[in-house]
Design a protein around this motif. Structure first.
Motif, short mmCIF file in Angstrom:
data_model
loop_
_atom_site.label_atom_id
_atom_site.label_comp_id
_atom_site.label_asym_id
_atom_site.label_seq_id
_atom_site.Cartn_x
_atom_site.Cartn_y
_atom_site.Cartn_z
N SER A 103 6.99 -65.22 21.11
CA SER A 103 8.12 -65.85 21.88
C SER A 103 7.93 -66.78 21.57
CB SER A 103 8.54 -65.09 23.76
OG SER A 103 7.60 -65.18 23.89
N LEU A 150 8.57 -69.31 18.23
CA LEU A 150 10.10 -70.05 18.02
C LEU A 150 9.79 -71.98 18.15
CD1 LEU A 150 11.83 -67.90 20.06
CD2 LEU A 150 11.78 -68.34 17.58
N ARG A 152 17.47 -75.16 14.63
CA ARG A 152 18.18 -73.66 14.92
C ARG A 152 19.75 -73.89 15.04
NH1 ARG A 152 17.15 -70.62 20.07
NH2 ARG A 152 15.09 -70.27 20.46
N ILE A 163 14.29 -56.95 23.66
CA ILE A 163 13.89 -54.95 24.78
C ILE A 163 14.52 -54.96 25.79
CG2 ILE A 163 11.82 -53.87 25.63
CD1 ILE A 163 10.19 -55.80 23.08
N ASP A 164 14.38 -56.08 27.30
CA ASP A 164 14.78 -56.69 27.99
C ASP A 164 16.29 -56.09 28.16
OD1 ASP A 164 12.46 -56.64 29.04
OD2 ASP A 164 12.43 -58.72 29.52
N LYS A 165 17.18 -56.52 27.72
CA LYS A 165 18.54 -55.82 27.79
C LYS A 165 18.98 -54.93 26.90
CE LYS A 165 21.24 -60.19 26.21
NZ LYS A 165 21.67 -61.23 25.66
N HIS A 205 9.74 -53.72 31.41
CA HIS A 205 10.82 -54.55 30.49
C HIS A 205 12.07 -53.95 31.35
CE1 HIS A 205 8.88 -56.45 27.59
NE2 HIS A 205 8.15 -55.65 27.35
N LEU A 206 12.53 -53.91 32.60
CA LEU A 206 13.11 -53.33 32.97
C LEU A 206 14.88 -54.74 33.33
CD1 LEU A 206 13.13 -50.25 34.60
CD2 LEU A 206 14.10 -50.38 32.82
N LEU A 207 15.00 -55.04 32.46
CA LEU A 207 15.61 -56.73 33.43
C LEU A 207 16.56 -56.08 34.37
CD1 LEU A 207 16.14 -59.83 32.44
CD2 LEU A 207 18.42 -59.18 30.90
N TRP A 258 23.07 -59.70 20.63
CA TRP A 258 22.14 -60.94 20.05
C TRP A 258 20.68 -61.48 21.15
CZ3 TRP A 258 21.21 -65.82 22.18
CH2 TRP A 258 21.50 -66.81 22.95
N ARG A 305 22.89 -69.68 16.40
CA ARG A 305 22.07 -68.23 16.99
C ARG A 305 21.16 -68.09 14.75
NH1 ARG A 305 26.01 -63.82 16.88
NH2 ARG A 305 23.76 -62.76 16.66
N LYS A 352 17.43 -64.26 22.82
CA LYS A 352 16.82 -64.96 22.66
C LYS A 352 15.71 -65.26 21.59
CE LYS A 352 17.51 -66.81 26.62
NZ LYS A 352 18.01 -67.88 27.82
N ASN A 353 14.87 -63.86 21.66
CA ASN A 353 13.51 -63.33 21.32
C ASN A 353 13.75 -61.71 21.99
OD1 ASN A 353 12.52 -62.99 24.28
ND2 ASN A 353 12.99 -65.07 24.53
N PRO A 354 12.54 -61.82 21.40
CA PRO A 354 12.12 -59.89 21.20
C PRO A 354 11.78 -59.90 22.53
CG PRO A 354 10.07 -60.76 19.10
CD PRO A 354 11.28 -61.91 20.13
N GLU A 355 11.73 -59.96 23.32
CA GLU A 355 11.52 -59.99 24.87
C GLU A 355 12.88 -59.57 25.03
OE1 GLU A 355 8.37 -59.24 26.37
OE2 GLU A 355 7.49 -59.42 24.43
#
Lengths: 99, 504
Positions: free
Chosen positions: A78, A82, A88, B343-345, A14-16, B335, A91, B337-340
């Protein structure tokens, strides 16, 4: 070891990280892995008369490790969820009037 | 004397803090009343008088109610703890009180405290040098005389190395001797709360206060009855001390280094700086002069200690730091887009480069197909190291006779290093952990204390002992301190020499 392997590992952790960031981290990552490789020589001692390293091991069962894949929550939480949501508005999600 | 925020002391502390930047937040100048002593009956009188009415500092990865718990990270910059760690509560119950939270390498990952995302801490002996790490803020605060003692955490040397760099006493207790409740976990099987103190006597008192089983930490234990007493042990008995040869370790490392650039750097990093070698030799002469018997020892498996340590530590870090996802803990992005993506951000913006590197390494060594090569092999080495130490020091159950009461070794191959191009590289800093990380791998107690001052900077040495034998290590160091008083940096004033002798 290639940068792609590091990219996959970053996703699992989980590291972007941007490509630039990964490239910067890559030499330090490789340096540590080559340092870790010295542990292989310890196996050669496992046949020593004093019992060596293998004989003294009290380690975890390899079967206890997590699968090398994203957790199932990734899909459930995800896109699937969604896409079932209402329309939508930037946001926000528009909830239709039911009553 | 209790805490007395009079003008002189406040000015003294502020002047030091301006130079060394030890604290992330402190309450200097505030009128802080110690809590009523509620645990006096459980603590020896000798210990209570060293703690009651006096302030202490706490590394900022140990929880103190209503104070920050940043771990030196942007991710937790605005987080304040809703409760206090067991070690903090124990000291407060004995009449101590928290002056502030000290700086550290982010999540305890580093050897300089420069990996803090919030500020850099300088060494009181020379502000162009690092204070060591990761408990650098705690060590610097004690060395400057702002507090008589401070709490730190030691995962691979994070209490002992900054203690050596700043010229104070640093104790890493036996794994399980002190509760870890309220410590932010980095590598759970390796770390323990530790003590940085101005004197050996103070260190002993703080340890007497915080040790023991905590029902809220299942890895904690009471000291076995067969273990040496912390107070009133047979005083004056000469000890058998094994001396670990740094040259032998460097030779063993060099034997495996052929063709590997990383290993060549590791070999270089393991070689003692001349001043450190002089300090180490002087400590041996002095200990022998005090009547102790010294004999050389070798621990062949030690050459695998650092790679095994970093394999296990990063693997555990990758799991422990998963909780910093902005949902459970950590600053949340505006903000996603989704939970993933949330977390990543959050993790991308919150973690520094060293933390990311260690998480990447830990995730990698646990990946399918690599577990045997790295993690399981490291665990086998860990077991062998523990067995090697037990063959010299005796086992933790006290079922056999020890060949030695303690092992003497350096703390770190260099004195406090400077910043800039001449500084140790990040990799060399890790490789240089070889003298400290073995105590964590084996779960044994280790005590660093100042041996001498060489070239204007303190040189520390380290005693490692049998499990639960902190008392033996403290006895040896206390004898050394009585004969060769510990040094202080220029400008130091002894505000904490007197102790409270009456109940508050």
């Amino acid at each position: 070891m290639e940068i792609r392997d590091l990219q996959e590992t970053a996703a699992l952790a989980h590291l972007l990280m941007s490509e630039q960031e990964l490239r910067e981290a890559f030499p330090a990552f490789e340096e540590m892995l080559s340092f870790f490789a010295v542990m292989q020589a310890a196996d050669a001692q496992s046949g020593d008369a004093d019992g060596g390293m293998a004989a003294s091991s009290r380690v975890v069962n390899a079967g206890y490790f997590r699968p090398d894949a994203a957790p199932p929550a990734r899909e459930d939480l995800s896109e699937d969820m969604l896409t079932k949501a209402g329309e939508r508005d930037e946001r926000f999600i528009t909830i239709p009037n039911v009553l | 004397m209790g805490y007395n925020p009079d003008k002189d002391f406040v000015q003294y502390a502020q002047a030091w803090e301006e130079k060394i930047q030890a604290f992330i937040e402190w309450r200097i100048g505030e009128e802080l009343l110690p809590a009523p002593v509620t645990a006096a009956g459980n603590i020896p009188e000798e210990a209570r008088t060293q703690i009651a009415g006096l302030p202490f500092a706490v590394k900022d990865n140990i929880a103190v109610r209503d104070l920050p718990l940043t771990c030196g990270s942007k991710l937790l910059e605005h987080f304040r703890s809703p409760y206090s760690a067991a070690v903090v509560r124990a000291l407060e119950a004995a009449g101590g009180f928290v002056l502030g939270k000290t700086n550290l390498d982010e999540f305890g990952m580093g050897s300089s405290t420069d990996n803090s995302a919030l500020k850099k801490t300088n060494n009181p002996w020379g502000i162009d040098r690092v204070a060591g790490g990761s408990s650098g803020g705690s060590a610097a605060a004690v060395a400057a005389g702002i507090v008589p003692y401070a709490l730190g955490t030691d995962t691979g040397g994070s209490v002992r190395q900054p203690a050596a760099f700043c010229g104070v006493v640093g104790l890493k207790p036996t794994y399980g001797a002190v509760s870890r409740l309220g410590l932010v976990a980095y590598a759970s099987s390796l770390e323990s709360a530790g003590i940085l103190a101005d004197t050996t006597e103070r260190c002993r008192a703080v340890f007497a206060c915080i040790r023991g089983r905590d029902p809220q930490d299942e890895t904690s234990h009471e000291t076995p009855e067969a273990a040496p007493a912390l107070y009133h042990a047979e005083t004056g008995r000469a000890k058998k001390i094994g001396v670990l040869s740094p040259e032998a370790i460097a030779r063993a490392l060099a034997a495996d280094a052929t063709g590997s650039e990383a290993l060549e750097i590791a070999v270089q990093a393991s070689i003692l700086e001349d001043e450190v070698r002089r300090g180490f030799e002087l400590a041996q002469e002095r200990l022998a002069g005090l009547g102790h018997t010294l004999a050389p020892v070798e621990i062949p498996s030690l050459k695998y200690g650092v790679p095994a340590y970093y394999t296990i530590a990063t693997a555990e870090a990758s799991a422990n730091l998963a909780r910093f996802d902005s949902i459970r803990y950590g600053a949340r992005p505006d903000w996603a887009k989704n939970p993933e993506e949330l977390i990543d951000k959050a993790r991308d913006a919150g973690f520094g480069a060293e933390v990311k590197l260690r998480i990447l390494l830990g995730t990698f060594v646990l990946r399918s197909g690599f577990q045997d090569r790295y993690y399981l092999r490291a665990q086998r080495i860990r077991a062998a190291l523990r067995r090697d130490f037990e063959s010299l020091l005796g086992d933790s159950g006290y079922t056999d006779t020890a060949k030695f009461d303690a092992l003497l070794m350096p703390v770190f191959p260099s004195r406090a290093f400077g910043r800039g191009p001449s500084s140790l590289s990040a990799f060399a800093q890790k490789a240089a952990d070889l003298y400290t990380c073995c105590a964590n791998l084996a779960g044994l107690p280790a005590l660093a204390f100042p041996a001498s001052v060489e070239g204007g900077l303190p040189v520390g040495v380290q005693l490692m002992g049998r499990a639960w034998a902190e008392g033996t290590l403290l006895d040896i160091a206390e004898g050394y301190e009585q004969a060769f008083p510990f040094p202080h940096p220029e400008g130091f004033q002894a505000f904490w020499r007197q102790v409270c002798t009456k109940p508050l």
